[in-house]
Design a protein around this motif. Sequence first.
Motif, PDB file in Angstrom:
ATOM      1  N   ASP A 124       0.263 -13.032  -8.205  1.00 43.01           N
ATOM      2  CA  ASP A 124      -0.572 -12.716  -6.701  1.00 43.01           C
ATOM      3  C   ASP A 124       0.456 -13.106  -6.382  1.00 43.01           C
ATOM      4  N   THR A 125      -0.149 -12.438  -5.140  1.00 40.44           N
ATOM      5  CA  THR A 125       1.316 -12.720  -3.969  1.00 40.44           C
ATOM      6  C   THR A 125       0.837 -13.528  -2.812  1.00 40.44           C
ATOM      7  N   VAL A 126      -1.034 -14.179  -2.953  1.00 32.82           N
ATOM      8  CA  VAL A 126      -1.688 -14.994  -2.207  1.00 32.82           C
ATOM      9  C   VAL A 126      -2.282 -15.721  -3.430  1.00 32.82           C
ATOM     10  N   LYS A 127      -2.892 -16.743  -2.388  1.00 30.06           N
ATOM     11  CA  LYS A 127      -4.285 -17.000  -3.817  1.00 30.06           C
ATOM     12  C   LYS A 127      -5.286 -17.148  -2.876  1.00 30.06           C
ATOM     13  N   LYS A 128      -6.394 -17.162  -3.658  1.00 35.54           N
ATOM     14  CA  LYS A 128      -7.191 -16.403  -3.572  1.00 35.54           C
ATOM     15  C   LYS A 128      -8.771 -17.444  -3.563  1.00 35.54           C
ATOM     16  N   GLU A 129      -9.801 -17.929  -2.165  1.00 34.26           N
ATOM     17  CA  GLU A 129     -10.543 -18.598  -2.656  1.00 34.26           C
ATOM     18  C   GLU A 129     -10.950 -18.278  -1.466  1.00 34.26           C
ATOM     19  N   ILE A 130     -12.952 -19.251  -1.811  1.00 34.60           N
ATOM     20  CA  ILE A 130     -13.626 -18.701  -0.552  1.00 34.60           C
ATOM     21  C   ILE A 130     -14.623 -19.779  -0.741  1.00 34.60           C
ATOM     22  N   ALA A 131     -15.854 -19.838   0.367  1.00 32.77           N
ATOM     23  CA  ALA A 131     -16.861 -21.008   0.032  1.00 32.77           C
ATOM     24  C   ALA A 131     -17.833 -20.271   0.791  1.00 32.77           C
ATOM     25  N   VAL A 132     -19.420 -20.622   0.540  1.00 33.53           N
ATOM     26  CA  VAL A 132     -20.327 -20.317   1.424  1.00 33.53           C
ATOM     27  C   VAL A 132     -21.383 -21.322   0.816  1.00 33.53           C
ATOM     28  N   GLU A 133     -22.059 -21.113   2.349  1.00 31.79           N
ATOM     29  CA  GLU A 133     -23.457 -22.547   2.492  1.00 31.79           C
ATOM     30  C   GLU A 133     -24.619 -21.813   2.032  1.00 31.79           C
ATOM     31  N   VAL A 134     -25.975 -22.424   2.077  1.00 34.64           N
ATOM     32  CA  VAL A 134     -27.002 -21.256   2.477  1.00 34.64           C
ATOM     33  C   VAL A 134     -27.847 -22.725   2.074  1.00 34.64           C
ATOM     34  N   GLU A 135     -29.090 -22.764   2.918  1.00 34.89           N
ATOM     35  CA  GLU A 135     -30.675 -22.948   3.009  1.00 34.89           C
ATOM     36  C   GLU A 135     -30.885 -23.225   1.380  1.00 34.89           C
ATOM     37  N   ILE A 136     -31.584 -23.483   0.449  1.00 35.39           N
ATOM     38  CA  ILE A 136     -32.573 -23.555  -0.326  1.00 35.39           C
ATOM     39  C   ILE A 136     -33.285 -24.871  -0.811  1.00 35.39           C
ATOM     40  N   ASP A 137     -34.521 -24.251  -0.293  1.00 36.44           N
ATOM     41  CA  ASP A 137     -35.892 -25.534  -0.927  1.00 36.44           C
ATOM     42  C   ASP A 137     -35.568 -27.040   0.483  1.00 36.44           C
ATOM     43  N   GLY A 138     -34.841 -26.518   1.793  1.00 34.10           N
ATOM     44  CA  GLY A 138     -34.624 -27.576   2.600  1.00 34.10           C
ATOM     45  C   GLY A 138     -33.048 -28.144   2.565  1.00 34.10           C
ATOM     46  N   LYS A 139     -32.579 -27.879   1.695  1.00 39.73           N
ATOM     47  CA  LYS A 139     -31.192 -28.484   1.012  1.00 39.73           C
ATOM     48  C   LYS A 139     -29.727 -27.239   1.050  1.00 39.73           C
ATOM     49  N   ASN A 140     -28.923 -28.284   1.882  1.00 40.70           N
ATOM     50  CA  ASN A 140     -27.981 -26.878   1.944  1.00 40.70           C
ATOM     51  C   ASN A 140     -27.043 -27.205   0.439  1.00 40.70           C
ATOM     52  N   VAL A 141     -27.062 -25.443  -0.344  1.00 36.40           N
ATOM     53  CA  VAL A 141     -25.967 -25.573  -1.433  1.00 36.40           C
ATOM     54  C   VAL A 141     -25.270 -25.137  -1.164  1.00 36.40           C
ATOM     55  N   THR A 142     -23.559 -25.094  -1.491  1.00 38.36           N
ATOM     56  CA  THR A 142     -22.795 -24.499  -1.682  1.00 38.36           C
ATOM     57  C   THR A 142     -22.963 -23.964  -3.277  1.00 38.36           C
ATOM     58  N   VAL A 143     -22.081 -22.745  -3.054  1.00 39.98           N
ATOM     59  CA  VAL A 143     -21.155 -21.766  -3.838  1.00 39.98           C
ATOM     60  C   VAL A 143     -19.456 -21.874  -3.002  1.00 39.98           C
ATOM     61  N   GLY A 144     -18.293 -22.455  -3.959  1.00 40.33           N
ATOM     62  CA  GLY A 144     -17.459 -22.404  -4.165  1.00 40.33           C
ATOM     63  C   GLY A 144     -16.353 -20.881  -4.854  1.00 40.33           C
ATOM     64  N   GLY A 145     -15.049 -20.485  -5.452  1.00 42.65           N
ATOM     65  CA  GLY A 145     -15.187 -20.033  -6.194  1.00 42.65           C
ATOM     66  C   GLY A 145     -13.350 -19.423  -5.476  1.00 42.65           C
ATOM     67  N   MET A 146     -12.300 -19.197  -6.759  1.00 44.74           N
ATOM     68  CA  MET A 146     -10.882 -19.331  -6.964  1.00 44.74           C
ATOM     69  C   MET A 146     -11.358 -18.184  -7.322  1.00 44.74           C
TER      70      MET A 146
END
Length: 407
Positions: free
Chosen positions: A155-177
């Motif tokens: 690989d020539t570059v790192k690969k990472e990302i994260a998103v946030e979504v509201e579920i049942d009134g709570k902030n839920v995060t999904v992150g990955g690499m």
Amino acid sequence: MKVIEGGVTAAQGFLAAGLSAGIKKGNTKDMAMLYSKVPCEAAGTFTTNIVKAAPVKWDQKIVYESEKAQAVICNSGIANACTGEEGFGYCKETAKAASLALNIPEDSVLVASTGVIGQQIPIEKIKKGIENMAPLLSESIGAGTLAAEAIMTTDTVKKEIAVEVEIDGKNVTVGGMCKGSGMIHPNMCTMLGFITTDVVISKELLQAALSESVKDTYNMVSVDGDTSTNDTVLLLANGLAGNKKIETKEEDYKKFAEALNYVNTWLAKHIAADGEGASALFEVKVIGAKSKEQAVTLSKSIITSNLTKAAIFGHDANWGRILCAMGYSGAVFDPEKVDLYFESKAGKLKIIENGVATGYSEEEATKILSEKEVTAIADVKMGTATATAWGCDLTYDYVKINADYRS
């Protein structure tokens, strides 16, 4: 849903570390650790190659048979593939070392390796790396980035990302690499992917969400047509977001699945864009298909065509190669009804209509194909189904990289 800064440490309760354990030549980061403060539900998808690396076999056992998972240990440089009972034994030793260092059950430790096939991993360096990483574990964004860098091979570059979504009134995060650059082909690739989330969800639906997402993301990527021995995507959910537990495929599940799919799509596209030697991301959209299966088959056939990939490298609108690739895909369609477009930031151009050239400007086509991201759109005019696949151009550097990969 919104994109936020970070990767695997973005979700609550996840810590990471990365360092050089001396597995690779030079002082290059080559080991990563991912840890959750609390036990997680775990899901996984793995290579379809009959030749499966020892870590794949170990992780399948943990995902399918263990009650919970809590840590991942990953090394780059050596794949621990085709290493027999000794190699599998090293997976167990790795898990035992992590168990002692983190004070968690041995059967809650997942392992992953990437690199050269056929070599035994230096287990003493692996153990020392685990011992050194445990005190370095951190919830910081920087720690997640170090881990993302440590799992890279060509690989020539790192690969990472994260998103946030509201579920049942709570902030839920999904992150990955993830890592992936060569030996990449649909049905998973030489890719390792690690996804973390703080959502509360049943193990069954966590696996369902991952399995469904993989079909339209990682399984739609091809760099060189080679399916690896080590492909693994792991998804850990520790439940610290505190939402009402997702146990049915209703609205909350759909929100989570959408966030997960966004993360996986982003990572899949960046694997394709970072293909070994690549100078351009090549995206293929098949529209107007009779069924999803037909659209998938056609798009994969185009994206894996070496002649088409070479034409993209040359910025050459050699559309006959695309139609040819569609023709040998095994999918049934009428070539005399196909419309084909090329599109990029430089514009969109209709190349063929009903199977014949439109009299397009070669100069304009070359301009469109000279961008860093190029899309081909094929309309087969048979229905409403669509599919998208991702790959890259085929360059001189791909051969150079793989000719001396071990030396």
